[in-house]
Design a protein around this motif. Structure first.
Motif, PDB file in Angstrom:
ATOM      1  N   GLN A 100      40.947  34.164  43.866  1.00 46.43           N
ATOM      2  CA  GLN A 100      40.827  35.397  44.627  1.00 46.43           C
ATOM      3  C   GLN A 100      41.130  35.184  46.105  1.00 46.43           C
ATOM      4  O   GLN A 100      41.756  36.027  46.754  1.00 46.43           O
ATOM      5  CB  GLN A 100      39.417  35.982  44.451  1.00 46.43           C
ATOM      6  CG  GLN A 100      39.253  37.408  44.945  1.00 46.43           C
ATOM      7  CD  GLN A 100      40.175  38.383  44.225  1.00 46.43           C
ATOM      8  OE1 GLN A 100      40.511  38.170  43.069  1.00 46.43           O
ATOM      9  NE2 GLN A 100      40.580  39.437  44.906  1.00 46.43           N
ATOM     10  N   LEU A 159      44.876  35.235  46.563  1.00 44.37           N
ATOM     11  CA  LEU A 159      45.409  36.595  46.533  1.00 44.37           C
ATOM     12  C   LEU A 159      45.136  37.311  47.853  1.00 44.37           C
ATOM     13  O   LEU A 159      46.007  38.015  48.385  1.00 44.37           O
ATOM     14  CB  LEU A 159      44.793  37.376  45.378  1.00 44.37           C
ATOM     15  CG  LEU A 159      45.298  37.023  43.978  1.00 44.37           C
ATOM     16  CD1 LEU A 159      44.423  37.697  42.914  1.00 44.37           C
ATOM     17  CD2 LEU A 159      46.752  37.452  43.800  1.00 44.37           C
ATOM     18  N   THR A 160      43.947  37.130  48.378  1.00 37.71           N
ATOM     19  CA  THR A 160      43.597  37.771  49.648  1.00 37.71           C
ATOM     20  C   THR A 160      44.487  37.266  50.779  1.00 37.71           C
ATOM     21  O   THR A 160      45.010  38.043  51.589  1.00 37.71           O
ATOM     22  CB  THR A 160      42.117  37.525  49.975  1.00 37.71           C
ATOM     23  OG1 THR A 160      41.300  38.047  48.923  1.00 37.71           O
ATOM     24  CG2 THR A 160      41.740  38.186  51.294  1.00 37.71           C
ATOM     25  N   VAL A 211      34.278  34.039  39.339  1.00 34.37           N
ATOM     26  CA  VAL A 211      33.666  33.534  40.566  1.00 34.37           C
ATOM     27  C   VAL A 211      32.236  33.099  40.305  1.00 34.37           C
ATOM     28  O   VAL A 211      31.784  32.051  40.780  1.00 34.37           O
ATOM     29  CB  VAL A 211      33.714  34.622  41.666  1.00 34.37           C
ATOM     30  CG1 VAL A 211      32.859  34.212  42.852  1.00 34.37           C
ATOM     31  CG2 VAL A 211      35.156  34.872  42.098  1.00 34.37           C
ATOM     32  N   GLU A 248      41.959  27.159  38.520  1.00 32.19           N
ATOM     33  CA  GLU A 248      42.625  28.282  39.173  1.00 32.19           C
ATOM     34  C   GLU A 248      43.859  27.821  39.933  1.00 32.19           C
ATOM     35  O   GLU A 248      43.941  26.676  40.392  1.00 32.19           O
ATOM     36  CB  GLU A 248      41.670  28.986  40.147  1.00 32.19           C
ATOM     37  CG  GLU A 248      40.512  29.708  39.489  1.00 32.19           C
ATOM     38  CD  GLU A 248      39.661  30.435  40.509  1.00 32.19           C
ATOM     39  OE1 GLU A 248      39.119  31.493  40.164  1.00 32.19           O
ATOM     40  OE2 GLU A 248      39.537  29.936  41.647  1.00 32.19           O
ATOM     41  N   VAL A 255      37.335  38.955  37.746  1.00 32.90           N
ATOM     42  CA  VAL A 255      37.177  38.143  38.944  1.00 32.90           C
ATOM     43  C   VAL A 255      35.711  37.782  39.159  1.00 32.90           C
ATOM     44  O   VAL A 255      35.372  36.628  39.456  1.00 32.90           O
ATOM     45  CB  VAL A 255      37.737  38.882  40.177  1.00 32.90           C
ATOM     46  CG1 VAL A 255      37.382  38.135  41.456  1.00 32.90           C
ATOM     47  CG2 VAL A 255      39.243  39.044  40.050  1.00 32.90           C
ATOM     48  N   ALA A 299      47.187  40.648  38.387  1.00 31.25           N
ATOM     49  CA  ALA A 299      46.543  40.141  39.607  1.00 31.25           C
ATOM     50  C   ALA A 299      47.357  40.523  40.848  1.00 31.25           C
ATOM     51  O   ALA A 299      46.795  40.996  41.849  1.00 31.25           O
ATOM     52  CB  ALA A 299      46.387  38.624  39.511  1.00 31.25           C
ATOM     53  N   TYR A 323      39.658  44.468  36.156  1.00 30.46           N
ATOM     54  CA  TYR A 323      40.074  43.317  36.953  1.00 30.46           C
ATOM     55  C   TYR A 323      38.911  42.808  37.800  1.00 30.46           C
ATOM     56  O   TYR A 323      38.711  41.589  37.933  1.00 30.46           O
ATOM     57  CB  TYR A 323      41.258  43.688  37.842  1.00 30.46           C
ATOM     58  CG  TYR A 323      41.769  42.533  38.658  1.00 30.46           C
ATOM     59  CD1 TYR A 323      42.453  41.492  38.053  1.00 30.46           C
ATOM     60  CD2 TYR A 323      41.545  42.467  40.033  1.00 30.46           C
ATOM     61  CE1 TYR A 323      42.920  40.412  38.795  1.00 30.46           C
ATOM     62  CE2 TYR A 323      42.002  41.396  40.780  1.00 30.46           C
ATOM     63  CZ  TYR A 323      42.689  40.371  40.159  1.00 30.46           C
ATOM     64  OH  TYR A 323      43.131  39.308  40.891  1.00 30.46           O
ATOM     65  N   ALA A 324      38.133  43.716  38.351  1.00 30.08           N
ATOM     66  CA  ALA A 324      36.978  43.308  39.158  1.00 30.08           C
ATOM     67  C   ALA A 324      35.970  42.527  38.308  1.00 30.08           C
ATOM     68  O   ALA A 324      35.366  41.553  38.785  1.00 30.08           O
ATOM     69  CB  ALA A 324      36.310  44.538  39.775  1.00 30.08           C
ATOM     70  N   ALA A 377      46.285  43.331  43.864  1.00 34.36           N
ATOM     71  CA  ALA A 377      46.225  42.880  45.256  1.00 34.36           C
ATOM     72  C   ALA A 377      47.275  43.562  46.123  1.00 34.36           C
ATOM     73  O   ALA A 377      47.358  43.283  47.324  1.00 34.36           O
ATOM     74  CB  ALA A 377      46.400  41.361  45.320  1.00 34.36           C
TER      75      ALA A 377
END
Length: 790
Positions: A340, A343-344, A280, A308, A276, A381, A272-273, A385
């Protein structure tokens, strides 16, 4: 120090760390190997004359990162500022390593040459990021390292497409670590190569440095790789189940399933990282158009920002618990990833939904679950998170839970999501698509505990239904679907669905509820399709469909349509067997058994129906199953009936590989087996010996079921490890103990089988003593040692 001395010293290190337990031992072993190799290389470099100004020996790869695992090649670079005598000096360093048997990947470069190669070759550029000084001119190594990193920061953006496509090709070849029965720790998706990709993107300032979660995942992957290689004493990165058990014990984990769960969580965090980071990185200035992307509204508080899904301006996640669901549903239905930052923001401020959920939240959940393939990345996702567990706290028990049956492709949590994807294709076949999708999400939620997962899942589902705000009737119906989700496939593949008692038991279990029946039918197909390739076969689809049709008819009050006892051809076959006093057989091959669903099953599936006949008093099932096993045929079902003075057996089988055997050969072998002229025991033992090296440890259990067969018969169910000739040996044991077999079913579950028999004694009633004798005989047959040759 000589080359062999290095190998001997490394072997002593491996031996010395053999008794260590826990993950600290793996870390200590890697550190010791790094120290050993550095010491040896420093001595060798000094002896070769690398200690002067303008010459340096540096390491890249595992040694460069101080992550050297056992039996790794050593990646070295000899740097110089233009000396002409480098040929002899380099050989003086390399030759002792070659002589020792250590694999060496080496190069000789000036600073300009190193930068030029790195500018043209992405793999070299990424490798040089790990450059670390070993011996010689330390200032030279430092200058080259800094220059390489500065150049990478300038050129990495143009390398992004190649980095991404290379990673995707590697994933296609190696698969996902989280879902593999034999994960590739280095090259698999979520493995160590992906950790290196994250490091490279961070070094180029295109992504943040790896998170603590990724750092912990990296260490676990390294620890497992270290112990795997130490045990095998060779360079291997594929972790098979037998080695996983050993590695788990050495790392202080309960068993290989605990290790699999830990690896799944670690690799999914890495994967997943990477997703992302690549996403990005491609949006940063210089990698795409600088024009501000449009913001297109897709739901209340949700917009499509470029490619997105993001929060709309003015959205207030702290006051809108359903916003998480709307974001996820938008992502799933548009196949656009969730930003992202969104999600944060949701993870930091979104509250748990109030109980019971409002109707709008339930509707959004249904839309999310029915979105199809887009559901998988959307749930991933949210889960990464920490948001999915907030919506469904019960998810924690199945997250990254490895399957216990080899037939399953996915971890339990991913299987549940995949079942929703399959169920979304079947929503038009049921009257309550919302309940079908919820049942798909929850049907295995009870797994991971030492109890019947269907019963526990039903109780958990009842609580979830109440929290979601379902009516009491809908909640009870949903819980019943989860509780009984194995009823149709187990009955269809393990019982004779032509018997009224079998159909009546299913109808009574479902309390005659037609809606429950149709939901179970759809869920059965979705569950099987989401289990793995080849699970939802035309044979299984036909059996389940026929069972459902018979249940519907009984629910409508229609008379039970018993199958025709004998066709004219079967009566003729039985009469012929009686006339000649010998075994007879007729073979019919059916290509791709038909079903009501055009999208069903593998069209290349071959089913072979073989009709056997013997005079009354002669054995039928044992020679029939033995002959089919001898010809590599997997028996799926058998029905045995008497007619006049003969006995007819109708067996359905499929080839283990290739096509069906020649009918003439089958007829001849069966006649000789019935007459005692073909030693099936010896022939099957010979066939088993060829596979004895890979056979699993025999284990077996017998279960009894009353009132699941007609007349005075009872059902004996054998659960055992799949082996060649198992059904033949069990049928022979039943014969020898005077058991009459009305029908038999065989269902494979990965490496195991469930063989069911409707049996009755040739005389008297099936009392406890008769059952005990028969059970012992069946277990002895199932647990008989695999014959071994000389």
């Amino acid at each position: 120090m000589t080359g062999p001395g290095l190998v001997e010293a490394a072997n002593r290190l491996l031996d010395g760390h053999g008794a260590r337990s826990g993950r600290s031992g793996a870390v200590a072993l890697r550190a010791a190997l790094v120290d050993l190799y550095e010491f040896w290389l420093h001595r060798a470099a000094a002896a070769a004359g690398v200690g002067t100004e303008g010459v340096a020996l540096a390491a890249v790869g595992g040694l460069g990162r101080r992550e050297l695992v056992p039996f790794s090649d050593v990646d070295l670079v000899l740097l110089h500022t233009g000396r002409r005598d480098l040929g002899g000096l380099a050989e003086a360093v390399w030759y002792p390593l070659w002589d020792s048997g250590v694999g060496v990947d080496h190069s000789v470069r000036t600073p300009d040459e190193a930068l030029a190669v790195a500018a043209e070759d992405v793999r070299t550029a990424v490798g040089l990021l790990d450059l670390r000084h070993i011996a010689g001119d330390g200032a030279l190594t430092a200058r080259v390292r800094e220059a390489v990193r500065e150049q990478w920061r300038r050129l990495a953006r143009r390398a992004l497409p190649e980095l991404a496509s290379s990673a995707r090709r590697r994933w296609e070849r190696a698969g996902e670590i989280a879902q593999s029965a034999q994960p590739d720790l280095k090259h698999g998706r979520g493995g160590l190569r992906d950790v290196g990709l994250l490091d490279a993107l961070a070094a180029a300032q295109l992504a943040d440095r790896p998170s603590q979660e990724v750092t912990e995942a990296r260490r676990l992957l390294l620890d497992v790789r270290t112990e795997l290689r130490r045990n095998l004493r060779r360079d291997r990165d594929l972790l098979d189940p037998s080695q996983a058990e050993v590695v788990a014990d050495q790392l202080g984990l309960a068993d290989r399933f605990a290790l699999a769960r830990a690896l799944s969580g670690a690799s999914r965090a890495v994967a997943y990282a990477v997703d992302v980071a690549l996403r990005v990185a491609t949006r940063l200035p210089g990698t795409a158009s600088r024009r501000v992307p449009p913001r297109t509204p897709v739901d209340d508080g949700v917009v499509l920002h470029g490619a997105e899904v993001a929060l709309a301006r003015g959205a207030r996640p702290a006051r809108d618990a359903s916003l998480v669901l709307r974001v996820a549903a938008a992502s799933a239905t548009t196949s656009a990833p969730i930003a992202q930052g969104t999600l944060t923001a949701l993870a930091e401020s979104s509250p748990e939904p109030r109980t019971p959920w409002p109707a709008a939240a339930r509707d959004t959940l249904t839309r999310l679950l029915g979105a199809g393939e887009g559901l998988v990345p959307a749930v991933e996702a949210l889960d990464r998170a920490g948001l999915w567990g907030r919506l469904l706290p019960e998810w924690g028990a199945v997250r990254d839970l490895p399957p216990r049956e080899p037939v399953h492709t996915w971890t339990v949590d991913r299987h549940l999501v995949r079942t929703c994807v399959e169920a979304a294709r079947l929503t038009t076949t049921v009257s309550r698509p919302d309940l079908l999708l919820l049942a798909a999400l929850l049907h295995d939620i009870g797994k991971g505990r030492d109890t019947d997962h269907s019963e526990l899942g039903g109780r958990i589902t009842a609580r979830v239904a109440q929290r979601l705000g379902l009516s009491s009737r809908d909640g009870a119906l949903l819980a019943a679907v989860v509780r009984h989700h194995l009823l149709l496939p187990h009955t269809a593949t393990r019982r004779d669905i032509g018997e009224r008692a079998t159909v009546r038991r299913v109808v009574d279990t479902l309390d005659g509820d037609v809606t429950l029946l149709e939901l179970l039918h759809a869920l059965t197909e979705a569950d099987a399709r989401a289990t793995g390739p080849g699970v939802w076969t035309a044979w299984r689809a036909r059996l389940v469909g026929e069972l459902v049709a018979r249940c519907r008819a009984l629910m409508r009050g229609e008379p039970h349509a018993a199958p025709e006892r004998f066709t004219p051809a079967q009566r003729e076959l039985a009469a012929d067997a009686v006339r000649v006093g010998a075994g007879r057989a007729r073979v019919r091959t059916v290509q791709g058994a038909p079903t009501d669903n055009a999208a069903d099953a593998d069209p290349a599936e071959v089913l072979t129906t073989v009709e056997f006949a013997v005079p009354r008093g002669a054995s039928l099932l044992a020679p029939a199953t033995g002959v089919l096993a001898l010809n590599s045929m997997r028996v799926l079902s058998a029905v045995v009936r008497e007619h006049g003075g003969g006995v007819v057996g109708v067996l359905t089988a499929s080839p283990v590989f290739g096509g069906p055997p020649d009918p003439t050969l089958l007829r001849d072998q069966f006649a000789r087996a019935v007459a005692g002229r073909l030693d099936l025991r010896a022939r099957l033992a010979e066939k088993e010996r060829a596979y004895a090296g890979v056979a699993a440890t025999p284990r077996a259990a017998v279960l009894w079921f009353d009132d699941e067969a007609a007349d005075d018969a009872v059902v004996l169910e054998l659960r055992a490890v799949a082996r060649i000739g198992l059904l033949h040996r069990v049928a022979r044991a039943l014969d020898e103990h005077g058991a009459r077999v009305r029908w038999a079913k065989a269902a494979e579950l990965g490496g195991g089988v469930v063989d069911s028999f409707a049996v009755s004694p040739s005389r008297g009633a099936p009392d406890a003593a008769w059952r005990a004798r028969l059970e012992r005989a069946v277990l002895e047959a199932a647990l008989a040692a695999v014959p071994r040759g000389g």
